[in-house]
Scaffold this active site. Structure first.
Site, short mmCIF file in Angstrom:
data_model
loop_
_atom_site.label_atom_id
_atom_site.label_comp_id
_atom_site.label_asym_id
_atom_site.label_seq_id
_atom_site.Cartn_x
_atom_site.Cartn_y
_atom_site.Cartn_z
N ASP A 1 0.82 -1.23 0.00
CA ASP A 1 0.00 0.00 0.00
C ASP A 1 0.85 1.27 0.00
O ASP A 1 0.33 2.35 -0.30
CB ASP A 1 -0.90 0.04 1.24
CG ASP A 1 -1.80 -1.17 1.36
OD1 ASP A 1 -2.02 -1.84 0.34
OD2 ASP A 1 -2.28 -1.45 2.48
N GLN B 1 -2.18 -8.64 -6.70
CA GLN B 1 -1.23 -7.54 -6.48
C GLN B 1 -0.19 -7.89 -5.42
O GLN B 1 0.84 -7.24 -5.32
CB GLN B 1 -1.99 -6.28 -6.01
CG GLN B 1 -2.88 -5.73 -7.09
CD GLN B 1 -4.02 -4.89 -6.53
OE1 GLN B 1 -3.94 -3.68 -6.52
NE2 GLN B 1 -5.06 -5.53 -6.05
#
Ligand code: F6P
Length: 359
Positions: A139, A285
């Protein structure tokens, strides 16, 4: 020196490169290295503690995941345990963890993790453990470091998805809504959206309205661009401020975020009359081989963490502040989540090249 290494929280491509670099850097100093399996679980008798040798870290730098395994349900200060009636109760097992570490002769630890794992590390430091942190998250929301390893790989995966969605969206005159990870930060959506030439990027840091998204799509339509790509961060709230939630979290786990793409595609279809389809990129991801950049950064972090142990920088985290790797106090890092600054040049450039943020 007997050093232990742990990986906690969600995995991120590059973890194995950190483990390898930290282990080899420790061995070259003559230290012994142990790997704690599954976050801190290995120190609570819930998993193993294994020796890390030059052999055990051979050939792993390019591999995704973590050879030490990980968990997002292993906070030793509130460790979930199932009760006879099937319910779950949290227990503070930090003293047990510290005693077990002492019994194993562990003198120092390198804790590789995101904000949650770094907070645990700091609490253990406060109780006397000697820990150095290494920031990890796809993130990119950890303060004090310009970037975390794993982010580049996640962005690359999202860009590849956008590239592929472009050709099918154009063939069908469709609006494709792609949901990417990031929790409360929009870095993955922003970087992938800009690099992948998305038409709309929706992130938690910039409040948006669905009417504006619909208008951006119809403005393109009028220009003869019959398809559109919308990239939405999983934590991007709609105008009501409500984040979407998917599925039930398990005991000891953070709330799960996601599902916004499906809601958004359905609303946009009603508003625009165009066919709108959604896709959640999800854990793709987090998986696979780290990019060269992530391997490079992870290796630098691993080497710097071993140096920090040698220097006794307990309660500090390695961080990239280009061109250097520096040490930042974990308490400072924990005081603020890093988020996209709406005035940042990346946002300005995105606007200048025609990307709508729905605001
Ligand atoms: O923090 C990394 C991350 O991948 C977030 O982007 C995402 O919201 C979360 O972890 C998902 O975690 P889990 O795999 O535990 O559901």
């Amino acid at each position: 020196m007997r050093l232990a290494i742990s990986t906690g929280g969600g995995d991120a491509p590059g973890l194995n490169a950190v483990i390898r670099a930290a282990t080899l850097s420790a061995i070259s100093r003559g230290w012994t290295v142990l790997g704690i399996k599954r976050g801190y679980a290995g120190l609570l008798g819930e998993d193993e503690v294994i020796p890390l040798t030059a052999d055990s870290v051979r050939g792993i730098a390019h591999l995704g995941g973590t050879i030490l395994r990980t968990t997002n349900r292993g906070n030793p200060f509130s460790f979930p345990r199932q009760q006879p009636d099937g319910s779950w109760k949290d227990f503070d097992r930090s003293d047990e963890l510290i005693a077990n570490a002492r019994n194993l002769g562990i003198e120092a630890m390198i804790a590789i993790g995101g904000d949650g794992s770094l907070e645990i590390a700091q609490r253990l430091v406060d109780k006397g453990m000697r820990i150095v942190g290494v920031p990890k998250t796809i993130d990119n929301d950890v303060s004090g470091t310009v970037v975390t390893f794993g982010f580049d790989t996640a962005v690359q995966t999202a860009i590849e998805a956008i590239d592929k969605l472009h050709t099918t969206a154009e063939s069908h005159d469709r609006v494709m809504v792609l949901e990417v990870m990031g929790r409360d930060a929009g870095f993955i959506a922003l970087h992938a959206g800009l690099s992948g030439s998305a038409d709309v990027v929706l992130i938690p840091e910039i409040p948006w309205k669905v009417e504006n998204v619909s208008k951006a799509i119809m403005d393109r339509d009028k220009l003869g661009r019959k398809f559109a790509i919308v990239v939405v961060a999983e934590g991007a709230t709609d105008e009501s401020g409500a984040a979407s939630i998917i599925g039930e979290s398990m005991a000891g786990q953070n709330r799960r975020v996601g599902g916004i793409a499906q809601q958004l595609a359905s609303t946009l279809q009603s508003m625009t009359g165009k066919e709108c389809r959604s896709m959640v990129l999800g854990h793709l991801q987090r998986g696979g081989m780290p990019t060269g950049y992530d391997r490079f950064l992870a290796t630098r972090f691993g080497g710097a963490a071993a140096q920090a142990v040698a220097d006794g920088r307990w309660g500090h985290m390695v961080a990239l502040q280009p061109p250097d790797i520096v040490m930042v106090p974990i308490v400072e890092v924990l005081s603020q989540l890093k988020r996209v600054d709406p005035r940042h040049d990346v946002v300005q450039t995105a606007r200048a090249v025609g990307i709508s943020f729905g605001d």
